[in-house]
Design an enzyme around this catalytic site. Structure first.
Site, PDB file in Angstrom:
ATOM      1  N   HIS A 141      40.296  64.151  43.878  1.00 49.31           N
ATOM      2  CA  HIS A 141      39.286  63.313  43.317  1.00 49.31           C
ATOM      3  C   HIS A 141      39.797  62.219  42.323  1.00 49.31           C
ATOM      4  O   HIS A 141      39.002  61.682  41.422  1.00 49.31           O
ATOM      5  CB  HIS A 141      38.210  64.177  42.455  1.00 49.31           C
ATOM      6  CG  HIS A 141      37.439  64.948  43.419  1.00 49.31           C
ATOM      7  ND1 HIS A 141      36.472  64.909  44.059  1.00 49.31           N
ATOM      8  CD2 HIS A 141      37.774  66.637  43.240  1.00 49.31           C
ATOM      9  CE1 HIS A 141      36.166  66.060  44.623  1.00 49.31           C
ATOM     10  NE2 HIS A 141      36.947  66.987  44.249  1.00 49.31           N
ATOM     11  N   SER A 262      50.828  35.787  39.951  1.00 50.20           N
ATOM     12  CA  SER A 262      49.460  34.984  39.516  1.00 50.20           C
ATOM     13  C   SER A 262      49.659  33.647  39.075  1.00 50.20           C
ATOM     14  O   SER A 262      50.751  33.499  38.157  1.00 50.20           O
ATOM     15  CB  SER A 262      48.683  35.871  38.453  1.00 50.20           C
ATOM     16  OG  SER A 262      47.662  35.234  38.000  1.00 50.20           O
ATOM     17  N   LYS A 268      51.971  39.427  35.902  1.00 52.15           N
ATOM     18  CA  LYS A 268      51.396  40.231  36.858  1.00 52.15           C
ATOM     19  C   LYS A 268      52.448  40.393  37.956  1.00 52.15           C
ATOM     20  O   LYS A 268      53.270  39.626  38.392  1.00 52.15           O
ATOM     21  CB  LYS A 268      49.997  39.368  37.706  1.00 52.15           C
ATOM     22  CG  LYS A 268      49.069  39.124  36.713  1.00 52.15           C
ATOM     23  CD  LYS A 268      48.422  40.669  36.267  1.00 52.15           C
ATOM     24  CE  LYS A 268      47.830  41.504  37.517  1.00 52.15           C
ATOM     25  NZ  LYS A 268      46.729  40.748  38.164  1.00 52.15           N
ATOM     26  N   ASN A 270      51.520  42.415  41.347  1.00 46.50           N
ATOM     27  CA  ASN A 270      50.523  43.095  42.172  1.00 46.50           C
ATOM     28  C   ASN A 270      50.946  43.856  43.388  1.00 46.50           C
ATOM     29  O   ASN A 270      51.715  43.366  44.239  1.00 46.50           O
ATOM     30  CB  ASN A 270      49.426  41.916  42.472  1.00 46.50           C
ATOM     31  CG  ASN A 270      49.196  41.053  41.090  1.00 46.50           C
ATOM     32  OD1 ASN A 270      48.825  41.751  40.130  1.00 46.50           O
ATOM     33  ND2 ASN A 270      48.902  40.079  41.390  1.00 46.50           N
ATOM     34  N   VAL A 308      35.905  39.076  74.961  1.00 45.83           N
ATOM     35  CA  VAL A 308      36.053  39.799  74.109  1.00 45.83           C
ATOM     36  C   VAL A 308      37.621  40.307  74.066  1.00 45.83           C
ATOM     37  O   VAL A 308      38.399  40.274  73.097  1.00 45.83           O
ATOM     38  CB  VAL A 308      35.285  41.426  73.953  1.00 45.83           C
ATOM     39  CG1 VAL A 308      35.826  42.229  73.082  1.00 45.83           C
ATOM     40  CG2 VAL A 308      33.915  40.986  73.774  1.00 45.83           C
ATOM     41  N   GLU A 309      38.072  40.674  75.306  1.00 46.70           N
ATOM     42  CA  GLU A 309      39.725  40.988  75.321  1.00 46.70           C
ATOM     43  C   GLU A 309      40.367  39.737  75.261  1.00 46.70           C
ATOM     44  O   GLU A 309      41.770  40.194  74.783  1.00 46.70           O
ATOM     45  CB  GLU A 309      39.618  41.665  76.891  1.00 46.70           C
ATOM     46  CG  GLU A 309      39.199  42.944  76.886  1.00 46.70           C
ATOM     47  CD  GLU A 309      38.916  43.483  78.344  1.00 46.70           C
ATOM     48  OE1 GLU A 309      38.439  44.772  78.358  1.00 46.70           O
ATOM     49  OE2 GLU A 309      39.434  43.086  79.290  1.00 46.70           O
ATOM     50  N   ARG A 310      40.245  38.715  75.522  1.00 43.88           N
ATOM     51  CA  ARG A 310      41.028  37.423  75.319  1.00 43.88           C
ATOM     52  C   ARG A 310      41.305  37.397  73.860  1.00 43.88           C
ATOM     53  O   ARG A 310      42.410  37.088  73.651  1.00 43.88           O
ATOM     54  CB  ARG A 310      40.319  36.336  75.595  1.00 43.88           C
ATOM     55  CG  ARG A 310      40.005  36.107  77.303  1.00 43.88           C
ATOM     56  CD  ARG A 310      39.521  34.682  77.599  1.00 43.88           C
ATOM     57  NE  ARG A 310      38.936  34.714  78.755  1.00 43.88           N
ATOM     58  CZ  ARG A 310      39.624  34.153  79.825  1.00 43.88           C
ATOM     59  NH1 ARG A 310      40.885  33.702  79.542  1.00 43.88           N
ATOM     60  NH2 ARG A 310      39.272  34.050  81.067  1.00 43.88           N
TER      61      ARG A 310
END
Length: 431
Positions: A141, A262, A268, A270, A308-310
């Site tokens: 958790h 940054s 920073k 990151n 879609v597949e292209r």
């Protein structure tokens, strides 16, 4: 896929030129099969083999008129073949070329992906071996739980990668399937032996029962397995992001000389690569959904899957490969801070050893209910308190002293007791 995430080893399979080359390979394999069966004269086959070529720009020009990419390809091909061109594509339908060519692209992509998975496996195993005994706190958790080692954490990654390798290996067999069966797949104008011979020469297996297309469950599986691979890589990346948080800082992505984190805050550093991997995994899941939508075509075929597949097949392959290469280097160069791990382990005086104190009290005769209430009370007095020291509270508690000697209390706070059986896991994974 944009150039930013396209590496040459994978990108080469998904260019327009590469696609047309697979189409040519299929057409030539079919002609060779027809020659073997005596349907094309040997001298004509020699001419086809020597003269067959295509020009992507010319194909594009022709397609502007015919509005059909395979016809445009064949028209351009015939421009190089002359009279011999009449033997090409006889009895075939467009999907014979498209689907069999796409299978070649998927197989080539999977071979590159499998090779990169193997590299990542070796890098993770090497880091796991190096940190077999690097003690850190395990978390559930997001909260401190009990001691583990960083090598043990990596062992879980390794086991998952080995499963991914198995899936990808099985997938290669599932998609290495060709189809040379003509319109609606009935072999009405083709000898089925042509399909067998052509697929054999291409390193594919004939589909056992195609329609006008190879059923799209295979392509959906391809995208799903890549998405599942991406999910594993994302899991590892998210773990690195959590462990790199400033208040944790147990690992850190390598920060190269000259690198900047940054535009506003010079301090920073990151976890940008891990964050990038997290984002790219979302793309892979999106492509997997698109692949599932492609399975339900009308009757023997429609072309709702085509557009879609292209996009999806090449992009998913390129993204998965990029993620693997990125994570391999990230893990190999990962900065690991054992001293921070130990510091976090003993935060609040080692409250994470509460279970061992509980079990020791029960073993010495205290009821479990009473022992739990006592240990929980002491742990919560130390938790989130400036200078909170669970071990000191345990050592001073009169009730605990009735049951446990100072030596027994000290033993409760030894992390080695939690790690004594890890070798069994390491042996399973050759760590």
């Amino acid at each position: 896929m944009i150039e930013r995430y396209t590496l040459p080893a994978m990108g080469k399979f998904w260019t327009e030129t590469a696609k047309f080359q697979t189409w040519l390979d299929v057409e030539l394999a079919v002609c060779e099969a027809q020659t073997t069966l005596g349907n094309i004269p040997v001298e004509i086959m020699t001419q086809i083999r020597q003269q067959a070529r295509f020009d992507p720009q010319r194909i594009q020009e022709i397609e502007q008129t015919v509005r059909h990419d395979v016809i445009a390809f064949l028209t351009n091909l015939n421009e190089s073949l002359g009279e011999a061109g009449r033997y090409v594509h006889l009895g075939l339908t467009s999907s014979d070329v498209l689907d069999t060519g796409l299978a070649l692209q998927m197989v080539g992509s999977l071979e590159v992906i499998l090779a990169q998975v193997e590299q990542l496996i070796q890098v993770v195993r090497s880091q796991a071996q190096r940190h077999r005994h690097t003690v850190m706190v395990g978390r559930s958790h997001g909260i401190h739980a009990e001691p583990i080692t960083f090598g043990f954490k990596l062992a879980g990654w390794l086991a998952e990668l080995l499963r991914q390798r198995e899936r990808l290996t099985r997938l290669r067999t599932q998609v290495a399937v060709g189809k040379i069966s003509g319109a609606v797949g009935t072999y009405a104008h083709l000898d089925p032996r042509v399909e067998v011979l052509a697929c054999q020469s291409l390193g594919l297996t004939p589909d056992c029962a195609s329609t006008q297309v190879i059923s799209r469950d295979r392509h959906a599986e391809y995208l799903q397995v890549l998405a599942l691979l991406g999910a594993s890589l994302e899991r590892f990346a998210v773990e690195i992001r959590h462990l790199q948080r400033t208040e944790v800082l147990e690992v850190e992505e390598f920060f190269a000389p000259g690198q900047k984190g940054s535009s506003a805050m010079p301090h920073k550093r990151n976890p940008i690569r891990s964050e990038r991997l997290t984002g790219l995994a979302r793309l892979l899941r999106g492509y997997a959904t698109a692949g599932l939508e492609n399975v339900a075509l009308w009757h023997e075929r429609d072309i709702s899957h085509s557009a879609v597949e292209r996009v999806a097949m090449g992009d998913a392959s390129i993204v998965a490969h990029f993620m693997l290469v990125e994570l391999t280097d990230l893990v190999q160069t990962l900065q690991i801070y054992p001293e921070n791990m130990r510091r976090n382990l003993y935060r609040y005086g080692g409250v994470i050893f509460s279970q061992q104190v509980l079990l020791s009290l029960v073993q010495k005769g205290m009821s479990r209910e009473d022992a739990y209430q006592l240990v929980q009370s002491l742990a919560h007095q130390a938790w989130n308190r400036e200078g909170g020291d669970f071990r000191a509270l345990v050592e001073r508690d009169a009730t605990v002293q009735k049951y446990l000697s100072p030596e027994a209390i000290a033993a409760c706070f030894d992390p080695e007791a939690h790690l004594q059986n890890l070798d069994a896991i390491y042996q399973r994974l050759n760590i």
